[in-house]
Design an enzyme around this catalytic site. Structure first.
Site, PDB file in Angstrom:
ATOM      1  N   TRP A 264      49.753  31.166  47.981  1.00 24.30           N
ATOM      2  CA  TRP A 264      49.110  30.292  48.961  1.00 24.30           C
ATOM      3  C   TRP A 264      48.377  29.116  48.309  1.00 24.30           C
ATOM      4  O   TRP A 264      47.946  28.202  49.000  1.00 24.30           O
ATOM      5  CB  TRP A 264      48.072  31.110  49.745  1.00 24.30           C
ATOM      6  CG  TRP A 264      47.251  31.961  48.823  1.00 24.30           C
ATOM      7  CD1 TRP A 264      47.482  33.280  48.514  1.00 24.30           C
ATOM      8  CD2 TRP A 264      46.137  31.562  48.014  1.00 24.30           C
ATOM      9  NE1 TRP A 264      46.584  33.710  47.568  1.00 24.30           N
ATOM     10  CE2 TRP A 264      45.744  32.668  47.246  1.00 24.30           C
ATOM     11  CE3 TRP A 264      45.430  30.367  47.875  1.00 24.30           C
ATOM     12  CZ2 TRP A 264      44.681  32.629  46.345  1.00 24.30           C
ATOM     13  CZ3 TRP A 264      44.371  30.321  46.979  1.00 24.30           C
ATOM     14  CH2 TRP A 264      44.012  31.444  46.227  1.00 24.30           C
ATOM     15  N   ASN A 265      48.176  29.116  46.987  1.00 21.35           N
ATOM     16  CA  ASN A 265      47.190  28.165  46.443  1.00 21.35           C
ATOM     17  C   ASN A 265      47.651  26.710  46.472  1.00 21.35           C
ATOM     18  O   ASN A 265      46.841  25.813  46.671  1.00 21.35           O
ATOM     19  CB  ASN A 265      46.698  28.599  45.050  1.00 21.35           C
ATOM     20  CG  ASN A 265      47.779  28.672  44.024  1.00 21.35           C
ATOM     21  OD1 ASN A 265      48.952  28.694  44.357  1.00 21.35           O
ATOM     22  ND2 ASN A 265      47.385  28.708  42.774  1.00 21.35           N
TER      23      ASN A 265
ATOM     24  N   HIS B   6      56.813  33.513  51.863  1.00 20.44           N
ATOM     25  CA  HIS B   6      55.571  32.853  51.463  1.00 20.44           C
ATOM     26  C   HIS B   6      54.404  33.848  51.586  1.00 20.44           C
ATOM     27  O   HIS B   6      54.551  34.926  52.172  1.00 20.44           O
ATOM     28  CB  HIS B   6      55.342  31.634  52.354  1.00 20.44           C
ATOM     29  CG  HIS B   6      54.676  30.494  51.636  1.00 20.44           C
ATOM     30  ND1 HIS B   6      53.762  30.682  50.626  1.00 20.44           N
ATOM     31  CD2 HIS B   6      54.798  29.138  51.769  1.00 20.44           C
ATOM     32  CE1 HIS B   6      53.347  29.509  50.175  1.00 20.44           C
ATOM     33  NE2 HIS B   6      53.975  28.552  50.841  1.00 20.44           N
ATOM     34  N   ALA B   7      53.251  33.460  51.034  1.00 21.60           N
ATOM     35  CA  ALA B   7      52.057  34.299  51.148  1.00 21.60           C
ATOM     36  C   ALA B   7      51.691  34.460  52.628  1.00 21.60           C
ATOM     37  O   ALA B   7      51.856  33.525  53.427  1.00 21.60           O
ATOM     38  CB  ALA B   7      50.914  33.684  50.369  1.00 21.60           C
ATOM     39  N   SER B   8      51.152  35.617  52.963  1.00 17.60           N
ATOM     40  CA  SER B   8      50.933  35.947  54.376  1.00 17.60           C
ATOM     41  C   SER B   8      49.841  35.100  55.036  1.00 17.60           C
ATOM     42  O   SER B   8      49.747  35.079  56.264  1.00 17.60           O
ATOM     43  CB  SER B   8      50.582  37.432  54.510  1.00 17.60           C
ATOM     44  OG  SER B   8      51.695  38.206  54.153  1.00 17.60           O
TER      45      SER B   8
ATOM     46  N   GLY C 243      52.858  33.961  41.339  1.00 17.91           N
ATOM     47  CA  GLY C 243      51.792  34.793  41.888  1.00 17.91           C
ATOM     48  C   GLY C 243      51.143  35.616  40.800  1.00 17.91           C
ATOM     49  O   GLY C 243      51.131  35.236  39.629  1.00 17.91           O
TER      50      GLY C 243
ATOM     51  N   GLU D 223      56.277  32.865  37.408  1.00 16.55           N
ATOM     52  CA  GLU D 223      55.149  31.968  37.110  1.00 16.55           C
ATOM     53  C   GLU D 223      53.896  32.733  37.519  1.00 16.55           C
ATOM     54  O   GLU D 223      53.582  32.820  38.701  1.00 16.55           O
ATOM     55  CB  GLU D 223      55.244  30.673  37.931  1.00 16.55           C
ATOM     56  CG  GLU D 223      56.498  29.857  37.679  1.00 16.55           C
ATOM     57  CD  GLU D 223      56.447  29.094  36.369  1.00 16.55           C
ATOM     58  OE1 GLU D 223      55.452  29.217  35.626  1.00 16.55           O
ATOM     59  OE2 GLU D 223      57.423  28.400  36.068  1.00 16.55           O
ATOM     60  N   LEU D 224      53.202  33.289  36.542  1.00 14.76           N
ATOM     61  CA  LEU D 224      52.100  34.201  36.888  1.00 14.76           C
ATOM     62  C   LEU D 224      50.739  33.570  36.580  1.00 14.76           C
ATOM     63  O   LEU D 224      50.602  32.365  36.566  1.00 14.76           O
ATOM     64  CB  LEU D 224      52.314  35.532  36.167  1.00 14.76           C
ATOM     65  CG  LEU D 224      53.707  36.143  36.391  1.00 14.76           C
ATOM     66  CD1 LEU D 224      53.861  37.444  35.644  1.00 14.76           C
ATOM     67  CD2 LEU D 224      54.004  36.348  37.870  1.00 14.76           C
TER      68      LEU D 224
ATOM     69  N   CYS E 214      46.488  28.192  38.833  1.00 15.39           N
ATOM     70  CA  CYS E 214      46.909  28.951  37.644  1.00 15.39           C
ATOM     71  C   CYS E 214      46.638  28.146  36.384  1.00 15.39           C
ATOM     72  O   CYS E 214      46.284  28.701  35.355  1.00 15.39           O
ATOM     73  CB  CYS E 214      48.388  29.293  37.756  1.00 15.39           C
ATOM     74  SG  CYS E 214      49.408  27.858  38.090  1.00 15.39           S
TER      75      CYS E 214
END
Ligand code: NAP
Length: 465
Positions: A136-137, A161-163, A212, A234-235, A268
């Protein structure tokens, strides 16, 4: 996590969504596979036309999608507009460069002859439907930096996608549809993370990319590995920001503040660990703390706001636990260290600078996903490097030095996917982006990114008798 838009500035639930059921997911998988069969046969000029059209539409929608992003995850409206503009740029960049990046590669004549071929080359062919699990960022940018190269390569995409950003997720599907991409070329799946395992095991999905956290990355990579499917991860990151005596200190201080608090610290590639040489420590620390303390925290829709809320109550309490753990074990907050008193609603946190950090504190090794800086003093370059590399992460890094010999040592020894000298880490369409160590593997953006989800096919022609 429920699929919903909850305003982080107020805590108010604005809209909720039912996750797709099994039948609805099946329909989308069917459409994606059918779309790939036709879409993968289009040429670069056709794809570029569609991508330019999508970029134009997004440019026209900049204000409304920026407001949606701010409402869903709390970034400042100013930064949300900039994010939309960056997406437009990346879409145009791939529309213009994909053909050259995926042009046939011709091995050296001697190698072709050695293989017994009359001629041989490598063609980058699309591979099918790629699943993108996104955070989500940067709710638009993370998706576009996957979607633009994937679609230009001739692949089709499915987005989980993020919830907490469902409206942004639905917008992206609609954007590509309005631009004229065939039905099924890019679809959003409104599903929770529990649906990802079955998707990864479905034959119609050939590969996955995840941006994430480490646990999510580990889960996706292990299931995909079991299915022999390619992944890009991509963490997280805990990027070091080294300040050495030859640095332009004023510029380093101003950049340090932006690098730490961009996106309310939820990036990140935000600089998180500030490692400063003793010769310039006092000057850097006082300037940095003064500027961090002066930042305006408040309503992200207000153009004068520097730092908005964190995206969720959970995100804020995770950050509070990290800071509390550090201060309980002896760290000092030079500014901030808690919730702003003037903001009772929403998930705000004060810009904070911690010093006196030791190895047993969690923040020394974990990612602080909010506006909290760790400040360290070192006595020489070697100590700075050792500390910088003393992290499970290796996403990017920043180093402030004008000494070419130091720059060379850092380029050799910093363990990261990026090294940015005398400036802030940022992603750019034409430069590869990605991490080392626990920050993940694979690259996005540039030619490296578009080639991740291609089949580099060796085409060999025997000699004609
Ligand atoms: P997250 O919890 O891992 O969520 C990211 C995405 O993964 C969401 O769509 C989430 O779905 C899904 N997900 C969560 N657990 C999963 C699982 N076990 N299996 C499959 N999917 C799963 O991460 P976040 O807290 O939203 O994002 C912050 C993290 O992302 C930070 O560590 C940050 O550094 C990292 N990040 C990295 C980059 C980069 O480029 N390296 C960029 C941005 C962010 P739900 O929302 O439904 O749970």
């Amino acid at each position: 996590m429920a699929i919903a838009t909850v305003n982080p500035a107020t805590g108010e639930t604005l809209k909720t969504f039912e996750p797709l059921n099994v039948g609805e997911i099946e329909e989308r998988l069917f459409r994606a596979e059918r779309a790939f069969r036709a879409y993968s046969r289009t040429d670069f000029a056709q794809r570029a036309g569609l991508m330019h059209r999508a970029a134009d539409l997004l440019e026209a929608d900049q204000e409304s999608i920026a407001r949606t992003m701010t409402t869903e995850m709390g970034k400042t409206l100013v930064s949300a507009r900039a994010e939309a503009a960056k997406c437009v740029k990346a879409m145009r960049w791939y529309a213009e460069h994909a053909e050259a990046q995926l042009a046939d590669e011709h091995p050296a004549k001697a190698d072709v002859e050695d293989s017994g071929a009359a001629r041989a080359f490598v063609r980058y062919r699309p591979i099918g439907t790629v699943l993108a699990v996104m955070p989500w960022n940067f709710p638009l940018w993370q998706v576009i930096r996957f979607a633009a190269p994937a679609l230009m390569a001739g692949n089709t995409g499915l987005l989980k996608h993020a919830s907490n950003v469902p409206q942004t997720a639905l917008y992206v599907e609609e954007l590509f549809r309005r631009a004229g991409f065939p039905e099924g070329a890019f679809q959003t799946l409104l599903v929770g993370s529990g649906a990802v395992a079955d998707l990864l095991r479905d034959d119609r999905i050939v590969a996955a990319t995840l941006t994430g956290s480490e646990p999510a990355g580990r889960s996706v990579a292990s299931i995909a590995g079991d299915e022999i499917k390619k992944t890009v991860l991509e963490l997280g990151g805990s990027d070091p920001f080294l300040v050495l005596p030859s640095a332009d200190l004023d510029k380093a201080i101003r950049t340090a503040v932006t690098a730490r608090v961009q996106n309310a610290g939820q990036s990140c590639i935000a600089a998180k660990r500030f490692i400063v040489h003793a010769d310039v420590f006092e000057q850097f620390a006082s300037g940095f703390v003064e500027r961090m303390a002066a930042l305006k925290v408040g309503d992200p829709m207000d153009e004068g706001t520097d730092v908005g809320p964190l995206s969720s109550a959970q995100g804020r309490s995770d950050l509070e636990e990290l800071v509390d753990d550090a201060t309980r074990r002896g760290a000092t907050a030079l500014c901030g260290g808690g919730r702003p008193l003037h903001l009772q609603e929403g998930w705000f946190y004060e810009p904070t600078v911690l010093t006196g950090i030791t190895e047993e504190m969690r923040i020394h090794k974990e990612e602080a996903f909010g506006p909290v800086a760790s400040l360290y003093r070192v006595t020489d370059l070697e100590e700075a490097l050792t500390l910088a590399n003393d992290s499970p992460f290796g996403l990017s890094s920043n180093a402030w030095t004008r000494d070419p010999a130091e720059q060379e040592v850092l380029t050799r020894d910093l363990e990261a996917g990026g090294i940015f000298f005398n400036g802030m880490t940022a992603s750019h369409p034409g430069l590869p982006f990605g991490g080392a160590k626990r920050s993940g593997y694979g690259r996005e953006l540039a030619g490296h990114g578009i080639r991740e989800f291609c089949n580099p096919t060796t085409v060999w022609f025997g000699p004609e008798e």
